[in-house]
Design an enzyme around this catalytic site. Structure first.
Site, PDB file in Angstrom:
ATOM      1  N   ASN A  68      -4.017   1.717  -7.219  1.00 52.95           N
ATOM      2  CA  ASN A  68      -5.439   1.440  -7.039  1.00 52.95           C
ATOM      3  C   ASN A  68      -5.603  -0.068  -7.188  1.00 52.95           C
ATOM      4  O   ASN A  68      -5.660  -0.591  -8.298  1.00 52.95           O
ATOM      5  CB  ASN A  68      -6.265   2.197  -8.083  1.00 52.95           C
ATOM      6  CG  ASN A  68      -7.757   2.014  -7.906  1.00 52.95           C
ATOM      7  OD1 ASN A  68      -8.218   1.142  -7.177  1.00 52.95           O
ATOM      8  ND2 ASN A  68      -8.529   2.835  -8.593  1.00 52.95           N
ATOM      9  N   ARG A 119      -5.412   4.277  -3.096  1.00 49.39           N
ATOM     10  CA  ARG A 119      -6.859   4.389  -2.980  1.00 49.39           C
ATOM     11  C   ARG A 119      -7.323   3.343  -1.976  1.00 49.39           C
ATOM     12  O   ARG A 119      -7.046   2.156  -2.129  1.00 49.39           O
ATOM     13  CB  ARG A 119      -7.539   4.141  -4.318  1.00 49.39           C
ATOM     14  CG  ARG A 119      -9.060   4.160  -4.242  1.00 49.39           C
ATOM     15  CD  ARG A 119      -9.687   3.471  -5.407  1.00 49.39           C
ATOM     16  NE  ARG A 119     -11.148   3.444  -5.306  1.00 49.39           N
ATOM     17  CZ  ARG A 119     -11.916   2.519  -5.857  1.00 49.39           C
ATOM     18  NH1 ARG A 119     -11.372   1.536  -6.554  1.00 49.39           N
ATOM     19  NH2 ARG A 119     -13.227   2.562  -5.726  1.00 49.39           N
ATOM     20  N   HIS A 160     -16.730   6.205  -4.150  1.00 48.17           N
ATOM     21  CA  HIS A 160     -16.258   6.920  -5.347  1.00 48.17           C
ATOM     22  C   HIS A 160     -15.907   8.378  -5.031  1.00 48.17           C
ATOM     23  O   HIS A 160     -15.952   9.247  -5.892  1.00 48.17           O
ATOM     24  CB  HIS A 160     -17.293   6.866  -6.475  1.00 48.17           C
ATOM     25  CG  HIS A 160     -17.520   5.490  -7.020  1.00 48.17           C
ATOM     26  ND1 HIS A 160     -18.771   4.980  -7.245  1.00 48.17           N
ATOM     27  CD2 HIS A 160     -16.651   4.508  -7.360  1.00 48.17           C
ATOM     28  CE1 HIS A 160     -18.683   3.743  -7.708  1.00 48.17           C
ATOM     29  NE2 HIS A 160     -17.395   3.434  -7.781  1.00 48.17           N
ATOM     30  N   ARG A 191     -22.785  -6.364  -8.879  1.00 48.20           N
ATOM     31  CA  ARG A 191     -23.447  -6.078  -7.605  1.00 48.20           C
ATOM     32  C   ARG A 191     -24.894  -5.655  -7.852  1.00 48.20           C
ATOM     33  O   ARG A 191     -25.195  -4.977  -8.830  1.00 48.20           O
ATOM     34  CB  ARG A 191     -22.690  -4.985  -6.855  1.00 48.20           C
ATOM     35  CG  ARG A 191     -21.399  -5.479  -6.217  1.00 48.20           C
ATOM     36  CD  ARG A 191     -20.557  -4.336  -5.690  1.00 48.20           C
ATOM     37  NE  ARG A 191     -19.586  -3.884  -6.673  1.00 48.20           N
ATOM     38  CZ  ARG A 191     -18.833  -2.802  -6.540  1.00 48.20           C
ATOM     39  NH1 ARG A 191     -18.953  -2.041  -5.461  1.00 48.20           N
ATOM     40  NH2 ARG A 191     -17.979  -2.455  -7.478  1.00 48.20           N
ATOM     41  N   GLU A 246      -9.006   9.881 -10.692  1.00 49.57           N
ATOM     42  CA  GLU A 246      -8.819   9.588  -9.274  1.00 49.57           C
ATOM     43  C   GLU A 246      -7.344   9.570  -8.902  1.00 49.57           C
ATOM     44  O   GLU A 246      -6.961   9.974  -7.801  1.00 49.57           O
ATOM     45  CB  GLU A 246      -9.465   8.241  -8.939  1.00 49.57           C
ATOM     46  CG  GLU A 246     -10.968   8.214  -9.129  1.00 49.57           C
ATOM     47  CD  GLU A 246     -11.536   6.810  -9.225  1.00 49.57           C
ATOM     48  OE1 GLU A 246     -12.396   6.471  -8.408  1.00 49.57           O
ATOM     49  OE2 GLU A 246     -11.108   6.062 -10.121  1.00 49.57           O
TER      50      GLU A 246
END
Length: 384
Positions: free
Chosen positions: A8, A88, A176, A236, A371
């Site tokens: 990732n 990912r 996500h 963000r 994940e």
């Protein structure tokens, strides 16, 4: 048994895990770690067999970082080759939803999506190329964060722009997805009564989003065309009136300056002027820190209601991600005052981080996402 490596990659870090694939059984994780500070002062961390190793790498790019991972994993693997590497990939656009075996042609197509995920896509691709060189015999599998949301109803997938833009790919993608995939699978197995339930999942972290699902299918997401929409995040801005962008342009800011600000200088960092890290803000006495947290909580609460409407009701609320799993204060504040939706929590269970913390008609849960396991499963499937 085959060894599987999951990667990732971000701009300055690479998270990795190592699994053993027994052929048909669930992949078994045997090591986990990350490389922090890619650039002038990189550090490698490995956790294996109850031990933690920290190694300074000095200056390192993604390729050098992966070579360092290979070196430190050699004794862990015990002479076993890495048969598959799973990646990912943040953005799959309209063409990629399911995991795919990566080759040069696909990498070129993924590179075209960089403007949609400028903080992530280049580094995802850099790590893939480095892994192809470091593990030339391994199967390279890409798993897409946008894939989970590709079945949205049209009304949750479009913007009110001229129709041709939707055809060109200007639409709500959601992100996500690997996390939501894991959470929905976990719920299906651990809470079969919620298998077809209306569930809102709050993946709260440095990157934050929320999603509502029904029967493991994504109905709507707070994130849209890019990874800068929806909730405020570490750096963000989240939801923003497009008129603000026009105003900034009129003030003389360039496209790059606006992009850098929206992706790197806004969110919790921009509002507080202190930090992008929720832990730091929760510990701070500064009023600006408190106001940044207040705004974050208010936005999450608003989206709980909006997503419940999109889902046609609400049976469960799930918190996950770095903030969702660890910041009991945020969970408590989000749930406060939502009794009218059937949401209430046990304060002690919440502070203790128990899995089930709800006391009302709506189940409220804290579930640790994984994940990497979703990626490892995809690689194992390709190896079978």
């Amino acid at each position: 048994m085959a060894a599987i490596l999951t990667l990732n990659a971000g701009s300055s870090s690479i998270k990795y895990s190592v699994y053993l694939d027994g052929g048909g059984d669930e992949p078994r994780e045997i090591a986990v770690g990350q490389i922090d500070g890619i650039g002038p002062d990189a550090t490698l961390i490995l956790k294996h067999d109850g031990q933690k190793t920290v190694k300074s790498l000095g200056r390192a790019d993604h390729k050098a970082g992966l070579n360092a991972v290979l070196d430190v994993l050699t004794p862990v693997l015990g002479g076993q080759d890495v048969a598959g590497v799973g990646h990912r990939i943040v953005h799959g656009g309209t063409d990629f939803a399911e995991p795919v075996v990566l080759d040069e042609t696909i990498l070129e197509r993924l590179a075209l999506l960089t403007p949609l995920a400028p903080l992530h896509q280049p580094h995802n691709i850099a790590a893939i190329r480095a892994a192809m060189e470091a593990f030339p015999q391994a199967v390279q599998v890409g798993c897409f964060d946008t894939g989970f949301h590709r079945g949205h109803p049209f009304v949750n997938d479009t913007y009110a722009l001229p129709r041709e833009y939707y055809a060109q790919g200007v639409r709500r993608y959601g992100f996500h997805g690997l996390s939501y995939d894991y959470i929905t699978g976990y719920i299906e197995e651990a809470f079969p009564d919620l298998r077809d339930g209306r569930i809102v999942i709050a993946h709260l972290g440095n990157g934050s989003s929320m999603c509502c699902v029904k029967g493991r299918k994504s109905i709507a997401s707070t994130l849209g065309f890019s990874a800068v929409d929806g909730l405020p995040m570490g750096t963000r801005c989240g939801q923003l009136d497009p008129g603000v962008i026009l105003y900034l342009m009129e003030q003389g800011m360039s496209k790059q300056e606006i992009s850098d600000m929206l992706f790197k200088k806004c969110g919790l960092l921009g509002m507080s002027g202190i930090s992008h890290d929720m832990r730091t803000l929760l510990e701070s006495d500064a009023p600006e820190a408190a106001e940044a947290v207040d705004y974050y909580v208010a936005r999450v609460k608003r989206e709980v209601g909006a997503l419940a409407v999109a889902d046609g009701g609400l049976d469960a609320l799930v918190f996950t991600g770095g903030i969702g799993e660890n910041a009991w204060q945020i969970r408590e504040r989000v749930c406060d005052g939502l009794d009218f939706l059937g949401i209430s929590i046990d304060a002690a269970a919440n502070r203790d981080g128990e899995e089930r913390i709800g006391t009302g008609a709506v189940q409220v849960m804290v579930i640790r996402t994984d994940e990497e396991r979703v990626i490892a499963r995809a690689v194992a499937k390709e190896l079978s």
